[in-house]
Write a protein that holds these residues in place. Structure first.
Motif, PDB file in Angstrom:
ATOM      1  N   LEU A  66      32.738  44.661  38.570  1.00 46.87           N
ATOM      2  CA  LEU A  66      32.999  43.514  37.963  1.00 46.87           C
ATOM      3  C   LEU A  66      34.396  43.138  37.435  1.00 46.87           C
ATOM      4  CD1 LEU A  66      31.303  40.900  36.763  1.00 46.87           C
ATOM      5  CD2 LEU A  66      31.336  41.797  34.781  1.00 46.87           C
ATOM      6  N   LEU A  67      34.926  44.448  36.872  1.00 48.46           N
ATOM      7  CA  LEU A  67      36.392  44.317  36.542  1.00 48.46           C
ATOM      8  C   LEU A  67      37.516  44.250  37.776  1.00 48.46           C
ATOM      9  CD1 LEU A  67      36.636  47.144  33.957  1.00 48.46           C
ATOM     10  CD2 LEU A  67      37.083  44.998  33.530  1.00 48.46           C
ATOM     11  N   ALA A  68      37.098  44.779  38.904  1.00 46.53           N
ATOM     12  CA  ALA A  68      37.825  44.719  40.311  1.00 46.53           C
ATOM     13  C   ALA A  68      37.866  43.289  40.635  1.00 46.53           C
ATOM     14  CB  ALA A  68      37.063  45.705  41.422  1.00 46.53           C
ATOM     15  N   THR A  69      36.739  42.529  40.537  1.00 49.83           N
ATOM     16  CA  THR A  69      36.584  41.087  40.862  1.00 49.83           C
ATOM     17  C   THR A  69      37.467  40.375  40.252  1.00 49.83           C
ATOM     18  OG1 THR A  69      34.041  41.579  41.549  1.00 49.83           O
ATOM     19  CG2 THR A  69      34.997  39.384  41.413  1.00 49.83           C
ATOM     20  N   PHE A  70      37.447  40.587  38.845  1.00 50.51           N
ATOM     21  CA  PHE A  70      38.305  39.910  37.789  1.00 50.51           C
ATOM     22  C   PHE A  70      40.010  40.279  38.185  1.00 50.51           C
ATOM     23  CE2 PHE A  70      34.887  39.683  34.578  1.00 50.51           C
ATOM     24  CZ  PHE A  70      34.593  38.485  35.041  1.00 50.51           C
ATOM     25  N   LEU A  71      40.107  41.551  38.572  1.00 53.72           N
ATOM     26  CA  LEU A  71      41.514  41.935  38.802  1.00 53.72           C
ATOM     27  C   LEU A  71      42.023  41.136  40.236  1.00 53.72           C
ATOM     28  CD1 LEU A  71      43.652  43.595  38.289  1.00 53.72           C
ATOM     29  CD2 LEU A  71      43.293  45.361  39.534  1.00 53.72           C
ATOM     30  N   ILE A  72      41.070  41.029  41.246  1.00 54.27           N
ATOM     31  CA  ILE A  72      41.466  40.262  42.409  1.00 54.27           C
ATOM     32  C   ILE A  72      41.830  38.888  42.208  1.00 54.27           C
ATOM     33  CG2 ILE A  72      40.533  39.175  44.685  1.00 54.27           C
ATOM     34  CD1 ILE A  72      39.082  42.034  44.636  1.00 54.27           C
ATOM     35  N   GLN A  73      40.991  38.194  41.379  1.00 49.53           N
ATOM     36  CA  GLN A  73      41.000  36.884  40.862  1.00 49.53           C
ATOM     37  C   GLN A  73      42.582  36.660  40.127  1.00 49.53           C
ATOM     38  OE1 GLN A  73      39.905  34.214  42.026  1.00 49.53           O
ATOM     39  NE2 GLN A  73      41.158  32.857  40.696  1.00 49.53           N
ATOM     40  N   TYR A  74      42.843  37.617  39.148  1.00 48.52           N
ATOM     41  CA  TYR A  74      44.086  37.548  38.334  1.00 48.52           C
ATOM     42  C   TYR A  74      45.268  37.581  39.360  1.00 48.52           C
ATOM     43  CZ  TYR A  74      47.558  39.099  35.170  1.00 48.52           C
ATOM     44  OH  TYR A  74      49.008  39.143  34.600  1.00 48.52           O
ATOM     45  N   GLU A  75      45.204  38.649  40.291  1.00 53.55           N
ATOM     46  CA  GLU A  75      46.327  38.646  41.085  1.00 53.55           C
ATOM     47  C   GLU A  75      46.595  37.494  42.124  1.00 53.55           C
ATOM     48  OE1 GLU A  75      45.731  42.667  43.092  1.00 53.55           O
ATOM     49  OE2 GLU A  75      47.041  43.529  41.654  1.00 53.55           O
ATOM     50  N   ARG A  76      45.712  36.886  42.410  1.00 56.91           N
ATOM     51  CA  ARG A  76      45.778  35.891  43.114  1.00 56.91           C
ATOM     52  C   ARG A  76      46.318  34.785  42.454  1.00 56.91           C
ATOM     53  NH1 ARG A  76      44.906  38.456  46.155  1.00 56.91           N
ATOM     54  NH2 ARG A  76      43.514  39.349  47.576  1.00 56.91           N
ATOM     55  N   MET A  77      46.009  34.544  41.250  1.00 58.81           N
ATOM     56  CA  MET A  77      46.641  33.488  40.289  1.00 58.81           C
ATOM     57  C   MET A  77      48.253  34.068  40.269  1.00 58.81           C
ATOM     58  SD  MET A  77      43.512  33.230  37.646  1.00 58.81           S
ATOM     59  CE  MET A  77      44.553  32.292  36.437  1.00 58.81           C
ATOM     60  N   LYS A  78      48.381  35.167  40.200  1.00 54.36           N
ATOM     61  CA  LYS A  78      49.886  35.426  39.897  1.00 54.36           C
ATOM     62  C   LYS A  78      50.591  35.397  41.289  1.00 54.36           C
ATOM     63  CE  LYS A  78      50.533  36.868  35.817  1.00 54.36           C
ATOM     64  NZ  LYS A  78      51.685  36.188  35.038  1.00 54.36           N
ATOM     65  N   GLY A  79      49.939  35.152  42.564  1.00 51.24           N
ATOM     66  CA  GLY A  79      50.672  35.052  44.070  1.00 51.24           C
ATOM     67  C   GLY A  79      50.789  36.386  44.426  1.00 51.24           C
ATOM     68  N   VAL A  80      50.267  37.526  44.030  1.00 49.32           N
ATOM     69  CA  VAL A  80      50.237  38.843  44.732  1.00 49.32           C
ATOM     70  C   VAL A  80      49.657  38.409  46.220  1.00 49.32           C
ATOM     71  CG1 VAL A  80      49.717  41.174  44.627  1.00 49.32           C
ATOM     72  CG2 VAL A  80      50.352  40.031  42.589  1.00 49.32           C
ATOM     73  N   GLN A  81      50.734  38.815  47.302  1.00 51.63           N
ATOM     74  CA  GLN A  81      50.036  38.996  48.667  1.00 51.63           C
ATOM     75  C   GLN A  81      49.329  40.193  49.107  1.00 51.63           C
ATOM     76  OE1 GLN A  81      53.335  37.773  50.805  1.00 51.63           O
ATOM     77  NE2 GLN A  81      53.311  35.866  49.874  1.00 51.63           N
ATOM     78  N   SER A  82      49.851  41.337  48.433  1.00 50.06           N
ATOM     79  CA  SER A  82      49.003  42.518  48.859  1.00 50.06           C
ATOM     80  C   SER A  82      49.085  43.474  47.828  1.00 50.06           C
ATOM     81  CB  SER A  82      49.834  43.056  49.986  1.00 50.06           C
ATOM     82  OG  SER A  82      49.155  44.477  50.312  1.00 50.06           O
ATOM     83  N   SER A  83      47.841  43.756  47.370  1.00 48.29           N
ATOM     84  CA  SER A  83      47.683  44.886  46.170  1.00 48.29           C
ATOM     85  C   SER A  83      47.666  46.030  46.406  1.00 48.29           C
ATOM     86  CB  SER A  83      46.649  44.287  45.259  1.00 48.29           C
ATOM     87  OG  SER A  83      46.266  45.111  44.156  1.00 48.29           O
ATOM     88  N   GLY A  84      48.587  46.978  45.895  1.00 44.73           N
ATOM     89  CA  GLY A  84      48.621  48.431  46.324  1.00 44.73           C
ATOM     90  C   GLY A  84      47.639  49.061  45.186  1.00 44.73           C
ATOM     91  N   VAL A  85      47.212  48.532  43.915  1.00 41.07           N
ATOM     92  CA  VAL A  85      46.391  49.034  43.110  1.00 41.07           C
ATOM     93  C   VAL A  85      44.893  48.875  43.772  1.00 41.07           C
ATOM     94  CG1 VAL A  85      45.178  48.527  40.895  1.00 41.07           C
ATOM     95  CG2 VAL A  85      47.421  48.299  41.055  1.00 41.07           C
ATOM     96  N   MET A  86      44.570  47.829  44.277  1.00 41.26           N
ATOM     97  CA  MET A  86      43.370  47.392  44.872  1.00 41.26           C
ATOM     98  C   MET A  86      43.018  48.304  46.147  1.00 41.26           C
ATOM     99  SD  MET A  86      41.972  45.575  42.577  1.00 41.26           S
ATOM    100  CE  MET A  86      40.399  45.730  43.365  1.00 41.26           C
ATOM    101  N   LEU A  87      43.975  48.515  46.859  1.00 40.56           N
ATOM    102  CA  LEU A  87      44.054  49.302  48.136  1.00 40.56           C
ATOM    103  C   LEU A  87      43.441  50.700  47.672  1.00 40.56           C
ATOM    104  CD1 LEU A  87      44.656  49.193  51.409  1.00 40.56           C
ATOM    105  CD2 LEU A  87      46.575  50.515  50.580  1.00 40.56           C
ATOM    106  N   ILE A  88      44.438  51.443  46.802  1.00 39.99           N
ATOM    107  CA  ILE A  88      44.046  52.684  46.173  1.00 39.99           C
ATOM    108  C   ILE A  88      42.638  52.980  45.695  1.00 39.99           C
ATOM    109  CG2 ILE A  88      44.702  54.442  44.820  1.00 39.99           C
ATOM    110  CD1 ILE A  88      47.701  53.471  45.259  1.00 39.99           C
ATOM    111  N   PHE A  89      42.212  51.993  45.114  1.00 42.98           N
ATOM    112  CA  PHE A  89      40.951  51.790  44.755  1.00 42.98           C
ATOM    113  C   PHE A  89      39.881  51.822  45.447  1.00 42.98           C
ATOM    114  CE2 PHE A  89      37.156  49.083  43.111  1.00 42.98           C
ATOM    115  CZ  PHE A  89      36.610  50.042  42.262  1.00 42.98           C
ATOM    116  N   TRP A  90      39.942  50.932  46.628  1.00 43.40           N
ATOM    117  CA  TRP A  90      38.925  50.861  47.348  1.00 43.40           C
ATOM    118  C   TRP A  90      38.956  52.097  48.259  1.00 43.40           C
ATOM    119  CZ3 TRP A  90      35.631  47.899  45.981  1.00 43.40           C
ATOM    120  CH2 TRP A  90      35.801  46.295  45.395  1.00 43.40           C
TER     121      TRP A  90
END
Length: 1433
Positions: A66-90
């Protein structure tokens, strides 16, 4: 529009779908986890009790998803094109799930096992979804098309692409297929541009200077130091500007150093040491299961790869910081140079400032890379010692003692290095300053044949520089010896103490090779520390130099009260002012005058009385001590020596203003430029060379005037612009521009002049004597006062009766004013369309004067290396190679000996032959040290030989180049060769050779050892070697070309800077500083555009090479595991030790071979100028004329013709004239008629295109240039002086006695002035002779001519810059002193040649009239009309 809208719509839609997928997948994962949880609760309700983990695990996982989904949404809003945090997490989630996945498969395959179908389905669904999330995370989002796109691919690259530097691969492939060009490079990231970086630095520096009180204008860089108690700290400012970004590198470095062991440096090696220990134990323990060996090998490989990625992120940040530092330094220096006072300019020469921008900025860049080692290296040493203590016990203390003893040795060497560094920089500054002056005054050097004297001067400074370099080389050899020997001495002392203290201490494979690996780890910090310290020392020297320059005094912006024109009328008001220009002349103005709007003021007076200084005061260029100056409205300024930019003629006139066609045409006609534009190859689009080399003096002055007129300001300051043009053109310009009927008639004009004929038309005349106003009033008032001015007019005006009756003279002048100039030019402006101004479009790009610095393409030729080896000396070259081999053979032998020692059998708990083993080990180590010292000395001294040889060659060939070469080549290119490229050859190449040779032999040695230990490795080493070779070639193609592009784009930075320094007063007067700053920033950014990809390419290479190197480790360890039953532990240890090092060695080898190739480009570029076309030989023994030649001074031109370049028309044609010995001949004609070209032909500055010149029976084309130029003397149009004593400027060869020099000064009317100076003849002239007025410089040139007293004297408008009284004195001196000499005078003031025997009138390159002045006046031809314009008839 519809198409764009559709694309935007599709782009937005794809982003929306992708975001929706991410969120949907996250939601599904969350549902699956909670389904598991609810299933567990359902089981409980059915009385099936599972362990608590079945409840806790899905709960935690559900919340996480659930937190991961919120983080993805937050990063999209911030305009992050590629997230290192999410890649390492997955990735981590998938890794954990893989272990469960394996267990579940094994469990399901077990016959009779109970399978929980629901949990199996949910788990497999979870596994697949996590895998999809991981794959999606690997790809970046496309930026929306309507957002601001940044061409640099880094910003839009995915996280994976960023950490592996994959995003530059496209450019690498392009560079491999064909040589890169400037247009292939991306633009810089916004945060790396000059605009961002320099403003940041300026803001903090301002804040630091004003103690928190920040003014609005951050560009005005410095507040005067006198306003502060303590000096501003540049270091603190740099830290504030670049610290936050640079701190990330600190985190990466710490992460890298502490990755596997708590607080462990060089993790790769140390982690591997421990893993290696396990591996060696595993080989010892024959019963251990095979999977252990494979696990250790896999861990070894994974650990190495992870650290590779982290380490290179660290390096990337360091290099980008270095790049920004350089940008900031150049920007800050440029901005400061625009605002420092003239006295401050004297303390910092052009050479010094160029060095600040090139060498010192480079020092900061180098330091940024290594600065973290200051804390990292000691940490590595401490941890390595800790592990050694665990391995060998207290014996390690012996090694520590050796290290402690070496610290003071290194400290002393660092201190010495600093001293040498300061001395070296000082010599370099002086050399570049002198070279700059030589390049600026090259024409004068050639006319006087002074090249040899100045060559000796440069070589004298260079000799001092090389002395310091030689001392540094000895020091470097000693320090290399200590660095290489340090780890070995530490190892030797530790092993010796270990085996000698206790007989039962056995040196087995595990102890020896784990210790040896740790000693090798020690080698890096121990080697790098002295380097970092010396780099810090160099940077501290540079920091101090930079801080001193940035703290120089600035011009007071409020020394002049500037108001807009709305405040009332435009006027000056000067009250009781005392200005100091330099320590040479203190100028007091006790002045109180106001100039009403629209009036025309003349300032007259003798040479050196302060006329130009008064204008400088009005511009705020001088230090004000008291009183005030007010100038209402905008100002335009025409300096006495025209400043021309290296740009198209049109750009020189428009000068950054908006193009207005009608106004432009009016200005061109008024400034008499139409005929000149017709002559120029591409009309007004013709490129003008640096300092206006392809224009005559008069044309330069008119372009300078046109620039001021076009700018349409309220106040005009003219510093004697009419002196450089002939009378006819001068009159036209006065009528059409400056005078009461000119286009500036409603403006306020202040004209410094020596011309008498215009004075009656002035509203006010100011007469100056010795820095004071002696008289002031209208022409009539001054005549009525009957003071010094009236006396002066009686002497110099043409007819006494005219002066006595002032009214009549005014009337006469006004009558002659009605004749216009455009009749002469053959076209009135109405007929001239702009297309004609620009010539035919086909031609307009056909003719370009200056050649931009070009980049060569393809591989650096082997001949360049061979040239460098020859420059070193072949004996030293081969001796170095031999010593390198000896060193590495000794190193291999010592390690092989150690492996034999560790395999010695242990009898009764002890080893036999310990003393022999130790002795041989020690001897091999010592021989290694001696070889190191030998090769270090050989390479360093060889480098100095090469440096000397190449510099002499470059200097000689530049001085031997013809004048056309200097007209084509921007001085920035030449300064670049003498500063940056020579610095590379002096300091960089010898170091790289040492490292390259060291790496090469290390790699060969490592491969030999691995093959000896595990012959099976022969299968893997060649293919991996091939991969290495391919990657290296692939990389070098791009890297080398980027280095060339970077070198080429560096020259315009220096050229533009030099140009700015020469015209700084004009730029300030027109208030164009902002535009010039932008231009400079643009040129720096162009340079960094080539540098940025080259540092990324370096990281790209390193990541790939280290991965290949890690494969070598993997295979060496694998083979050791496979063949463990047949291997001795000693050999396995040796093999794995070397395989671990081979990664580092191979990386260094590839890096150094690339560095070698990219830096040897400096030799290529220096050699390039050594092979340019040369002018004729200076001396030809066979045809040398007799010593007393020319005895008569007879000059004959026979069918003479001259052109400036092969592709241009003749500028002189069919010149046939004989000038008898002792004859005085005047040469006149309108500007651009070919008068100066005639003298250039006489001196063979340009060789004849046809015909010949005979002097006393000798054809001048057949003799050496110096034989010719020493025997004829010129007083040139531009009086050029060089920095140095006045004596040196008069007599650089020290041929004449002081008595002779004083006599010549007396005859040149300078004796009184020179006697009043504190140092007399040893008075230091500043760069370009700026601490003398133009008139005084002209008199110094006269004194030079009087000293040489040759049979033929040429005066090229020599008295244009002096007042009439001084002119008269000079003419009388020439008549008496050169009575029996042939004198050729190019004159604009016709009265100076009226008593000559003959006058040649030139028009369009041909002689149109030739006779005595009296006869010519009677013929009423061109000469008559010119005399009429001058008011002589």
């Amino acid at each position: 529009y519809l198409f764009t809208s559709r694309i935007m719509y599709v782009s937005s839609l794809s982003i929306f779908i992708r975001t929706f997928m991410f969120q949907a997948l996250g939601l599904l994962l969350w549902i699956i986890c909670w389904a598991d949880l609810f299933y567990s609760f359902w089981e409980r309700s059915q009385n099936i009790f599972r362990p608590p983990v079945f409840v806790i695990s899905p709960t935690v996982l559900g919340i996480t998803m659930l937190l991961a989904t919120f983080l993805i949404q937050y990063e999209r809003m911030k305009g992050v094109q590629s997230s290192g945090v999410m890649l390492i997490f997955w990735f981590t989630a998938l890794l954990c799930a893989t272990i469960i996945f394996r267990s579940k498969i094994l469990h399901a395959l077990n016959l009779g096992a109970e399978v929980d179908v629901f949990r199996y389905i949910t788990f497999y669904s979870y596994f697949v979804l996590v895998l999809i999330q991981l794959i999606l995370s690997c790809f970046p989002e496309r930026p929306p098309l309507f957002s601001e796109t940044i061409p640099c691919p880094e910003s839009s690259a995915s996280f994976l692409s960023k950490i592996t530097f994959w995003w530059i691969t496209g450019l690498m492939i392009q560079g491999y297929r064909r040589p890169l060009e400037a247009k292939d490079l991306w633009s810089l990231n916004k945060e790396d541009t000059s605009e961002e970086v320099v403003q940041g630095l300026a803001r903090y520096w301002e804040k630091d200077n004003s103690n928190g009180d920040v003014t609005e204008e951050v560009e005005a860089l410095i507040v005067k130091p006198s306003q502060r108690n303590s000096a501003p700290s540049l270091l603190k400012v740099l830290y504030k500007t670049f610290g936050p970004y640079f701190l990330m590198s600190f985190l990466f470095k710490a992460c890298h150093d502490l990755m596997m062991f708590s607080a462990l440096t060089m993790c790769i090696n140390l982690a591997k040491s421990s893993l290696r220990r396990l591996l060696i134990n595993f080989v010892n323990d024959k019963d251990a299961p095979n999977w252990q060996g494979y696990l250790y090998t896999g861990l070894l490989f994974a650990c190495a790869c992870l650290q590779t990625l982290i380490l290179h992120q660290y390096f990337h940040i360091c290099f980008v910081t270095g790049m920004r530092l350089k940008t900031a330094v150049i920007g800050a220096v440029y901005r400061k140079a625009l605002v420092i006072t003239n006295s401050a300019r004297k303390t910092s020469t052009v050479g010094e400032i160029v060095n600040l921008m090139s060498v010192d900025a480079q020092r900061f860049m180098d330091l940024a890379t290594y600065i973290n080692m200051i804390w990292s290296a000691p940490l590595q040493v401490i941890l390595a010692l800790y592990l050694l203590w665990q391995n060998l016990g207290p014996s390690v203390l012996a090694g520590v003692a050796v290290m402690i003893l070496l610290v003071p040795v290194n400290a002393v060497m660092a201190m010495k290095t600093k001293t040498y560094q300061v001395a070296h920089m000082k010599s370099k500054d002086n050399r570049i300053k002198l070279m700059n002056e030589i390049l600026n005054g090259i024409k004068v050097l050639k006319l006087y044949a002074w090249e040899l004297a100045f060559k000796e001067k440069v070589l004298g400074i260079r000799q001092e520089e090389l002395k310091v370099l030689k001392k540094s080389a000895y020091l470097a050899a000693v320090s290399t010896f200590t660095w290489v020997c340090a780890p070995f001495l530490v190892a030797l002392s530790t092993f010796a103490v270990y085996v000698l203290v206790d007989k039962n201490n056995v040196l087995d494979a595990q102890k020896a090779f784990v210790s040896l690996a740790l000693f090798n780890i020690l080698r890096f910090p121990l080697n790098i520390l002295p380097m970092v310290i010396s780099s810090m020392v160099q940077a501290s020297v540079s920091l101090k130099r930079l801080r001193l320059f940035l703290s120089h005094e600035e011009l007071e912006p409020d020394s002049i009260i500037r108001g807009s024109i709305k405040d009332g009328k435009s006027f000056f008001c000067i009250v009781f002012i005392c200005f100091y220009k330099a320590e040479l002349c203190v100028i007091y103005f006790s002045i109180n005058f106001t100039v009403p709007e629209g009036s025309l003021i003349a300032i007259v007076g003798q040479v050196g009385c302060g006329k130009s200084s008064l204008l400088s005061a009005l511009l705020g260029e001088m230090d004000k001590r008291e009183g005030y100056v007010a100038v209402k409205g905008s100002v335009a300024y025409v300096p006495q020596q025209a400043w021309i930019q290296n740009a198209a003629l049109k750009d020189n006139i428009i000068f950054g203003r908006e193009m207005k066609e009608s106004q432009y045409k009016r200005v061109i006609e008024a400034c008499a430029l139409l005929p000149d534009i017709e002559i120029l190859p591409s009309g007004d689009r013709t490129e003008i060379g640096e300092k206006g080399v392809n224009l005559s003096g008069g044309q330069k002055q008119r372009v300078s005037l046109a620039r001021a007129v076009y700018c349409n300001t309220d106040v005009y300051l003219f510093d004697d612009p009419l002196s450089a043009v002939d009378a006819h053109v001068g009159k036209h310009i006065f009528d059409k521009v400056i005078g009461p009927k000119g286009i500036l008639k409603n403006k306020t004009r202040v004209l410094v002049t020596h011309g008498v004929s215009f004075l009656p038309l002035m509203d006010t005349i100011i007469v100056m004597t010795d820095g004071k106003i002696s008289e002031m009033g209208s022409y009539q008032e001054l005549l009525n006062q009957d003071g010094a001015f009236a006396e002066f007019l009686r002497t110099y005006a043409n007819a006494d009766q005219d002066v006595e009756n002032g009214g009549k003279l005014i009337k006469k002048l006004q009558l002659s004013n009605s004749s216009t100039y455009s009749g002469e030019t053959g076209k009135s402006l109405n007929q001239t369309s702009t297309t004609e101004l620009q010539k035919a479009p086909a031609e307009k790009n056909a003719w370009k004067l200056t050649e931009a610095d070009t980049a060569k393409t393809g591989r650096v030729k082997a001949t360049v290396y061979w040239e460098y080896m020859k420059a070193i000396g072949l004996f030293i070259s081969f001796l170095s190679i031999f010593l390198f081999m000896c060193n590495h053979i000794a190193a291999l032998a010592s390690n092989y000996w150690l492996s034999l020692w560790t395999d010695d059998p242990v009898i009764n708990g002890t080893q036999q032959h310990t003393h022999v083993r130790l002795g041989v080990y020690g001897a091999l180590g010592m021989s290694q040290g001696i070889a190191v010292f030998g090769y270090s000395m050989a390479v360093s001294i060889g480098g100095i030989f090469a440096s000397r040889h190449l510099h002499v060659g470059l200097l000689h060939s530049v001085l031997r180049s013809p004048m056309s070469f200097f007209e084509r080549t921007p001085s920035g290119n030449l300064v670049n060769r003498f500063s940056k490229e020579m610095d590379t050859i002096d300091s960089v190449i010898p170091q790289i050779i040492k490292m390259f040779m060291g790496s090469l032999f290390n790699v060969i040695g490592a491969c030999i050892i691995i093959l000896l230990a595990t012959p099976i490795a022969a299968i893997v080493i060649p293919p991996l070697g091939f991969v290495y070779f391919f990657v290296q070639r692939f990389y070098v193609a791009t890297s080398r070309q980027l280095k060339r592009l970077e070198s080429v784009s560096r020259s315009p930075v220096y050229s533009h800077f030099n140009e700015t320094l020469l015209g700084v007063s004009v730029i300030r007067a027109f208030e164009e500083q902002t535009r010039f700053k932008q231009q400079s920033d643009l040129k720096v950014d162009e340079n960094q555009k080539a540098y940025f990809p080259s540092i990324v390419a370096n990281r790209w290479l390193a990541v790939r090479l280290e991965c290949v190197g890690n494969c070598i480790v993997l295979f060496a360890a694998l083979f050791a595991v496979i063949a463990r039953n047949s291997l001795s532990p000693g050999l396995v240890g040796l093999s794995v030790s070397y395989s671990l090092q081979v990664t580092t060695y191979l990386n260094w080898l590839v890096r150094m071979s690339s560095e070698m190739e990219t830096n040897i480009v400096a030799v290529e570029r220096v050699k390039e100028y050594s092979e340019m076309e040369k002018e004729a030989p200076w001396c030809i023994e066979q045809t040398a004329p007799p010593n007393n030649w020319p005895h008569e001074g007879k000059v004959e031109f026979r069918g003479y013709g001259l052109r400036y370049r092969e592709d241009l028309d003749l500028v002189l044609k069919n010149i046939n004239v004989t000038i008898n010995g002792g004859e005085k001949v005047g040469i006149v004609g309108r500007t651009g008629a070919g008068k100066s070209s005639l003298t250039l032909g006489l001196f063979r500055i340009n060789e004849s295109a046809e015909g010949e010149i005979i002097i006393d029976g000798v054809n001048v084309a057949k003799i050496g240039l110096h034989d010719l130029r020493f025997k004829i003397t010129i007083i040139p149009q531009d009086p050029v002086l060089f920095s140095g004593s006045l004596r040196m400027n008069l007599d650089p060869f020290d041929k004449y006695s002081d008595e002779e020099i004083w006599t010549s000064l007396e005859l040149a009317h300078l004796k009184n002035f020179v006697s009043s100076l504190p140092d007399k003849l040893n008075h230091e002239c500043s760069e370009g002779g700026e601490n003398l007025s133009v008139g005084q410089r002209q008199l110094v040139c006269l004194a030079r001519a009087l000293l040489r007293k040759s049979k033929i004297l040429v005066l090229d408008e020599a008295t244009a810059a002096v007042d009439l009284e001084t002119d008269d004195l000079i003419q009388s001196t020439i008549r008496t002193q050169f009575e029996d000499c042939t004198v050729l005078t190019i004159a604009h003031r016709l009265n100076t040649i009226m008593d000559y025997e003959r006058v040649l009138v030139l028009d369009k390159g041909e002689i149109v009239e030739c006779d005595s002045p009296a006869n010519l006046l009677q013929k009423k031809g061109i000469f008559y009309s010119m005399a009429k314009d001058s008011g002589l008839v």
